[in-house]
Design a protein around this motif. Structure first.
Motif, short mmCIF file in Angstrom:
data_model
loop_
_atom_site.label_atom_id
_atom_site.label_comp_id
_atom_site.label_asym_id
_atom_site.label_seq_id
_atom_site.Cartn_x
_atom_site.Cartn_y
_atom_site.Cartn_z
N THR A 149 56.57 20.07 9.76
CA THR A 149 56.78 20.53 11.14
C THR A 149 55.52 20.47 11.99
OG1 THR A 149 56.39 22.78 10.37
CG2 THR A 149 58.70 22.10 10.65
N MET A 150 54.36 20.35 11.37
CA MET A 150 53.12 20.39 12.17
C MET A 150 53.09 19.26 13.19
SD MET A 150 50.19 19.18 9.55
CE MET A 150 50.20 17.59 8.75
N ARG A 151 53.76 18.14 12.89
CA ARG A 151 53.71 17.00 13.80
C ARG A 151 54.74 17.08 14.93
NH1 ARG A 151 57.74 13.60 12.95
NH2 ARG A 151 56.72 11.88 14.00
N LEU A 152 55.73 17.93 14.81
CA LEU A 152 56.88 17.89 15.73
C LEU A 152 56.48 17.82 17.20
CD1 LEU A 152 59.42 20.35 14.07
CD2 LEU A 152 59.49 17.86 14.10
N ARG A 172 51.91 15.70 21.52
CA ARG A 172 50.92 16.10 22.51
C ARG A 172 49.64 15.29 22.32
NH1 ARG A 172 51.92 21.61 21.82
NH2 ARG A 172 53.65 21.59 23.27
N GLN A 173 49.24 15.09 21.05
CA GLN A 173 48.02 14.34 20.76
C GLN A 173 48.14 12.88 21.19
OE1 GLN A 173 47.52 16.05 16.57
NE2 GLN A 173 45.46 15.37 17.00
N ILE A 218 59.59 28.49 11.86
CA ILE A 218 58.22 28.98 12.04
C ILE A 218 57.29 27.81 12.35
CG2 ILE A 218 56.24 30.01 10.83
CD1 ILE A 218 58.33 31.73 9.26
N GLY A 219 57.45 26.72 11.60
CA GLY A 219 56.63 25.53 11.82
C GLY A 219 56.88 24.90 13.19
N ALA A 252 48.43 23.59 14.05
CA ALA A 252 49.84 23.96 13.89
C ALA A 252 50.13 24.28 12.42
CB ALA A 252 50.74 22.83 14.38
N ALA A 253 49.59 23.45 11.52
CA ALA A 253 49.82 23.66 10.08
C ALA A 253 49.20 24.98 9.62
CB ALA A 253 49.24 22.50 9.28
#
Lengths: 310, 241
Positions: B71-74, B79-80, B151-152, B165-166
């Motif tokens: 989920t950290m990449r979602l 955005r990055q 949550i992620g 995020a992670a």
């Protein structure tokens, strides 16, 4: 019709733009000109529905950017300076995805895709993965995603930045083709680009509109503004300085020998070139060359932005 | 609905087209298999139900780790790379964007869980457990994964960078996991509240044993709903900066 009324935006306590008002007619290509930090990107982000303005309104066909945000966004195509691309996708796959994201049905996307790829000159690379494409092609893919849903307004932020001269010429063709059947708003800090492709321009400085109109209308503003000249003159240098003094006031006159001539640089308080030449000739000085050291429009632009910022 | 599915399909496809997606899947399956052999089966004789309980305990933990990593990449990655502009200028609502992203991650979690099915199948064939016990266990693990993914998703929506995020998702998830330890050192009324939100000890344990825990179902769905709502609000608030 795009109508912007008293648009103001603050980032915290810092003012980005204030009281912008302008209208853009259908099928018009309008250039948004300003130095870096003038407030161009903030205005474009508001027009694209990315941020909500602190005050003022933006309407397209009566739809307001705040009260009808989703419908409003459906009528906009936006290409930021760095094209937003999923580089793992193929050109046609990506454009198709963007069309569906904008609410088009699969059948509509498939029927419109060939003409969009043709307008943006991407037909030959339609099956290539985006990561394999050059910067120029990626910009065009960015334009394709912005127009696939046939928006009323296409916003292009610095569309030629990072392009080589050949790609710039091709991009101009693409932009002109876009303007045939939709409204286009181009932002740039490169004056020649705006004057080359746009019907009309808005000059933004310090967060407010410093001037708006066609290239000719903006150029006319220059007759009341400072002009910087390079001259090549023959005769006595003391006589040259004496003849120029009434035109430059206390400004310094730079006179350097150049073979049999004098190379002279002066700043005039206003555009009084004809009177200056008459005075020089009347004083027995030969005028071999008289050139503005920047383009006429560029002088006006710099003058306008300087005035507003100061 | 079609907008939600479009985003879910695109993101799920991106997981499967990336080296990162396959690496997470391989590592998760490897660790899960290892845990099953070492802790689940072990060296001493055990009842089948006990082995199944241990399997779901291990798989639940791995599922939460998978949720944090995928989920950290979602939103943070979008955005990055700047592609968030595509989503934010589309006519889709922030709620649709969040749901699309959540579903893509849940599809990945579901794929992972489906690929672990050979382990309880071995217990089913060689031991004595019912299909219902296995299905209830999987339902609980899936709900646990759903809470972890929510949550992620929230952590990714509020973070500018994937790593951030992670870390944020891991911290919040670990808090819910270690709540049972905290509850041991607290007095009422905090003890009751903290022990209630403990992922494993209170809410997930009945599923591990094969009993359908309606309180757990409501709890995990509430956590999922709450964090997805916060993610939606976070996206919405960015437009008003």
């Amino acid at each position: 019709m795009i109508e912007v009324q008293d648009l103001t935006h603050y980032y915290g306590g810092r003012r980005a733009i204030e009281g912008l008002s302008f209208k853009i007619a259908e099928n018009e290509i309008v250039g948004f000109l300003g130095l870096n930090g003038a407030g161009k990107s903030t205005t474009l982000k508001i027009l694209a529905g990315l941020i909500v303005p602190t005050a003022g309104s933006v309407k397209i066909d009566g739809l307001d950017v705040v009260t009808a945000n989703h419908e409003f966004r459906g009528r906009i195509g936006y290409l930021p300076e760095d094209p937003p691309l999923y580089k793992d996708m193929s050109v046609s796959g990506f454009v198709r995805f963007c069309g569906q994201l904008k609410g088009m049905s699969t059948a509509d996307v498939d029927s419109r895709l060939p003409s969009v790829l043709e307008t943006t000159q991407l037909t030959l690379v339609r099956d290539r993965t985006i990561s394999e494409l050059s910067h120029g092609y990626r910009k065009r893919v960015g334009i394709a995603q912005a127009i696939i849903h046939n928006p009323r307004l296409v916003i292009l932020d610095e569309p030629i930045s990072g392009l080589d001269p050949r790609q710039i010429v091709e991009m101009r063709k693409v932009v002109r083709a876009l303007g045939r059947d939709r409204t286009v708003l181009i932002s740039s800090h490169i004056l020649s680009e705006i004057s080359e492709t746009c019907d009309r321009m808005l000059v933004l400085a310090g967060g407010v509109i410093a001037a708006q109109g066609t290239e000719a209308e903006i150029s006319r503003l220059g007759t009341e503004r400072a002009v910087r000249l390079d001259l090549l003159l023959s005769g006595d240098n003391k006589a040259i300085e004496a003849a120029l003094r009434p035109f430059v006031g206390a400004e310094p006159v730079r006179i350097v020998a150049d073979g049999a001539y004098w190379k002279v640089e002066v700043n005039l308080g206003s555009d009084t070139r004809e009177a200056l030449v008459a005075a020089l000739v009347g004083a027995g000085i030969g005028v071999r060359r008289l050139v503005e050291d920047a383009g006429e429009l560029e002088q006006v632009f710099l003058g306008l932005t300087r005035e507003v910022v100061s | 609905m079609s907008g939600i599915l479009l985003i879910a399909r695109r993101d799920f496809g991106a997981y499967l087209n990336s080296f990162w997606g396959w690496l997470i899947l391989a590592l998760a399956l490897g660790i899960d298999g290892l845990f099953f052999n070492v802790i689940g089966i072990g060296k001493s004789a055990k009842y089948s139900a006990e082995v199944l309980d241990q399997f779901f305990f291990g798989t639940g933990g791995v599922t939460l780790a998978v949720a944090v990593l995928i989920t950290m990449r979602l939103f943070a990655e979008e955005r990055q790379t700047g592609t968030i502009v595509l989503l934010e200028t589309s006519p889709l609502s922030d709620r649709q964007l969040v749901l699309g992203k959540y579903l893509s991650a849940m599809a990945f979690v579901s794929l992972f869980l489906a690929l672990t099915a050979y382990l309880p199948a071995m217990i089913f064939i060689n031991g004595k457990v019912s299909t219902e016990e296995i299905l209830v266990g999987y339902l609980g693990t899936w709900l646990l994964g759903s809470a972890g993914v929510a949550i992620g998703t929230w952590a990714s929506a509020v973070s500018r960078y994937q790593v951030l995020a992670a870390v944020l998702a891991a911290v919040v998830t670990v808090f819910f996991v270690v709540c049972w330890m905290l509850s041991g050192i607290l007095d009422a009324p905090f003890k009751g509240v903290i022990s209630y939100v403990a992922f494993f000890d209170r809410q997930f344990a009945p599923f591990q044993g094969g009993s359908l825990n309606t309180e757990g179902v409501v709890f995990f769905l509430s956590i999922t709903f709450g964090f997805l709502l916060m993610a939606t609000q976070s996206l919405c608030s960015r437009r008003w900066t």
